[in-house]
Enzyme design. Structure first.
Site, PDB file in Angstrom:
ATOM      1  N   SER A   1       7.525  -3.638  -2.325  1.00  0.00           N
ATOM      2  CA  SER A   1       6.422  -3.905  -1.412  1.00  0.00           C
ATOM      3  C   SER A   1       5.585  -2.685  -1.050  1.00  0.00           C
ATOM      4  O   SER A   1       4.511  -2.831  -0.457  1.00  0.00           O
ATOM      5  CB  SER A   1       6.975  -4.542  -0.132  1.00  0.00           C
ATOM      6  OG  SER A   1       7.812  -3.635   0.569  1.00  0.00           O
TER       7      SER A   1
ATOM      8  N   LYS B   1       2.934   3.728   4.901  1.00  0.00           N
ATOM      9  CA  LYS B   1       2.890   2.280   4.719  1.00  0.00           C
ATOM     10  C   LYS B   1       2.582   1.590   6.050  1.00  0.00           C
ATOM     11  O   LYS B   1       3.012   2.054   7.120  1.00  0.00           O
ATOM     12  CB  LYS B   1       4.244   1.833   4.166  1.00  0.00           C
ATOM     13  CG  LYS B   1       4.343   0.394   3.693  1.00  0.00           C
ATOM     14  CD  LYS B   1       5.735   0.193   3.092  1.00  0.00           C
ATOM     15  CE  LYS B   1       5.984  -1.231   2.644  1.00  0.00           C
ATOM     16  NZ  LYS B   1       7.344  -1.379   2.057  1.00  0.00           N
TER      17      LYS B   1
ATOM     18  N   SER C   1      11.768  -1.840  -2.852  1.00  0.00           N
ATOM     19  CA  SER C   1      10.373  -1.695  -2.410  1.00  0.00           C
ATOM     20  C   SER C   1       9.813  -0.286  -2.517  1.00  0.00           C
ATOM     21  O   SER C   1       8.611  -0.083  -2.396  1.00  0.00           O
ATOM     22  CB  SER C   1      10.224  -2.195  -0.968  1.00  0.00           C
ATOM     23  OG  SER C   1      10.295  -3.600  -0.931  1.00  0.00           O
TER      24      SER C   1
END
Length: 504
Positions: free
Chosen positions: A175, A93, A199
């Site tokens: 997320s 990420k 997330s």
């Protein structure tokens, strides 16, 4: 109408293969299978890398344009070292730092071109030491979705909107949107996401993959852009529970750069005890009241409960988690103060054009057309007001209250009262439709209890509702990852649903 997407261009990468064992399937190859083929010399590292780069070109850059990957590592051809993940392409990420040619921006234009970190994030260091190929950085909900109550998950100013490969009109959630989509679409062997509250588990369940949010302190956060040090953690996002266990083997462990890891209880091998009998005799507490009211989800969950019982699990019905609403409310108020503190410290150390939350707010206003094309920064503005000694004292008081209510008086109390090994419920209702102007739909996701307590949460694909993936959550006490992985792996063996990846 949904249709299965057949991408011929992704297959052209394999056209030169002569040996059957060199050919990777277009869908379904797990990290564990790939590691075995590489170790036994049945496929070359170059062939594996070409395969995934071809899929990225065919599906992420072209075709449905999933936009799950912000950048491919320009040094991706660098030879990998020895280790359990040698030659395995893994995505991370874009809030995880790398001391290389890639950017670390949390999806924000404000951090593009900021000074490179002096060293890799600890999770990146461990991946490299294990021989993994760092394939690139994934898109995310900008700033890990802490900017606005009207945000759209999976959107960042840097990367645009990540799309759910099961249905392009529905959100990939967030997320860790890009990490989930990349695994679901077969653009990498596995990915690393981060979670503050939902997330990892929310996008994993929305995209039909496995996601593990570990116990706070099991995986180092050093080198990860923070939201709050009380809840932030990295975790595996994979196709199978075994893959999650193998990735956790590499990521878990104490780190002098993160004090929270000092007491980490790390298993020698998280995959060692995985087997088909992991559900036999296990007592599972069913969180009926937190399972939502979606008809198809409840029907799917009821069917799953029957399968769990057939596999030998003992179900304890209608278990409640005490005080979970109170814990959630206290944690949210504390988080806004913690966010300002933690982000200010990070930005001041990182350097670049924004060195504080206040400067970031001003940057977003200056570049409103790019940064706030679809939603604003209300949470940023509210957090910036929370800087007085009174705010700091109140945040400390509320955080102590939240962790006590969520952990010892919440999850621990429920587990102990009913004598259960883990708690279960559907992770999510079907992902909502994308609406960039209105933001995310108010769709049920189960995540807050484990997030606030800092306890582990495993989600495993359970089936489809309205044609979209739904996950099954396993939640346990602190440091119970071994048990949760055993339960999740055994469930994979008995469920009737086989996850389908490429629906658009």
């Amino acid at each position: 109408m949904k249709r299965r997407l057949f991408i011929g261009s992704a297959l052209t990468v394999l056209a030169g293969c002569r040996r059957e064992e060199d050919i990777l399937p277009t869908e379904g190859v797990t990290m564990a299978e790939l590691a075995t083929r590489l170790r036994e010399g049945r496929v070359s590292e170059d062939r594996v890398l070409d395969y995934y780069l071809g899929r990225i070109q065919a599906l992420d850059r072209a075709g449905p344009e999933l936009r799950s990957i912000l950048e491919v590592n320009p040094d991706v051809r660098r030879p990998s070292g020895p280790g359990p993940l040698r030659g395995i392409p893994i995505l991370i990420k874009d809030n995880i730092e790398t001391a290389d040619a890639m950017e670390t921006t949390a999806g924000s234009l404000a951090l593009l071109g900021a000074p490179k970190p002096a060293q890799d994030a600890t999770v990146v260091k461990r991946l490299r030491e294990a021989g993994a190929v760092l394939l690139g950085k994934t898109n995310l909900s900008e700033w890990a979705n802490i900017r606005s109550p009207s945000s759209t998950s999976g959107w960042s100013a840097r990367g645009g909107l990540t799309l759910n490969p099961h249905d392009l009109a529905h959100t990939a959630s967030g997320s860790s949107s890009g990490s989930a989509v990349a695994v679901a679409a077969g653009l990498c062997a596995a990915a690393v996401g981060t979670e503050t509250n939902g997330s990892i588990v929310s996008p994993a369940s929305a995209c039909g993959i496995v996601g593990l949010k570990p116990t706070l302190g099991l995986i180092s956060r050093a080198g990860i852009i923070p939201v709050t040090h009380w809840q932030d953690t990295a975790g595996p996002m994979t196709q199978t529970v075994r893959d999650a266990a193998l990735l956790l083997n590499v990521l878990a462990g104490a780190d002098a750069r993160d004090a929270a890891t000092a007491q980490a209880q790390v298993a020698k091998d998280y995959s060692f005890t995985l087997g088909p009998d992991g559900l036999k005799g296990r007592r599972l507490g069913v969180l009926t009241s937190l399972s939502g009211r979606h008809r198809e989800v409840r029907q799917l969950f009821d069917h799953t409960l029957r399968r769990l019982e057939e596999a030998g699990a003992v179900l304890v019905r209608d278990v409640e988690i005490p005080l979970h609403r109170e814990a959630s409310s206290a944690a949210w108020v504390a988080m806004l103060t913690e966010f300002r503190q933690d982000l200010n410290a990070y930005l001041a150390d990182r350097g670049g054009r924004v060195k504080s939350l206040a400067e970031l707010i001003a940057y977003n206003e200056e570049y409103r057309d790019q940064e706030m094309a679809h939603f604003n920064q209300e949470f940023f503005i509210e957090a910036e007001t929370r800087h007085t000694p009174e705010h700091l004292a109140k945040a400390e008081e509320l955080r102590a209250l939240a962790t006590r209510l969520a952990g010892p008086e919440g999850l621990d109390a429920a587990l102990k009262q009913h004598g259960v090994d883990a708690l279960i419920c559907p992770t999510n209702d079907p992902a909502g439709r994308i609406d960039l102007e209105l933001g995310d739909a108010n769709v049920r996701v189960f995540s807050t209890q484990a997030a606030v307590a800092g306890y582990p949460h495993l989600t495993v694909p359970m089936g489809l509702a309205e044609g979209l993936p739904v996950g099954l959550s396993f939640i346990g006490p602190a440091w119970s990852e071994v048990r949760l992985l055993e339960l999740g792996h055994a469930y994979e063996a008995v469920r009737e649903y086989q996850p389908a990846r490429l629906f658009v």
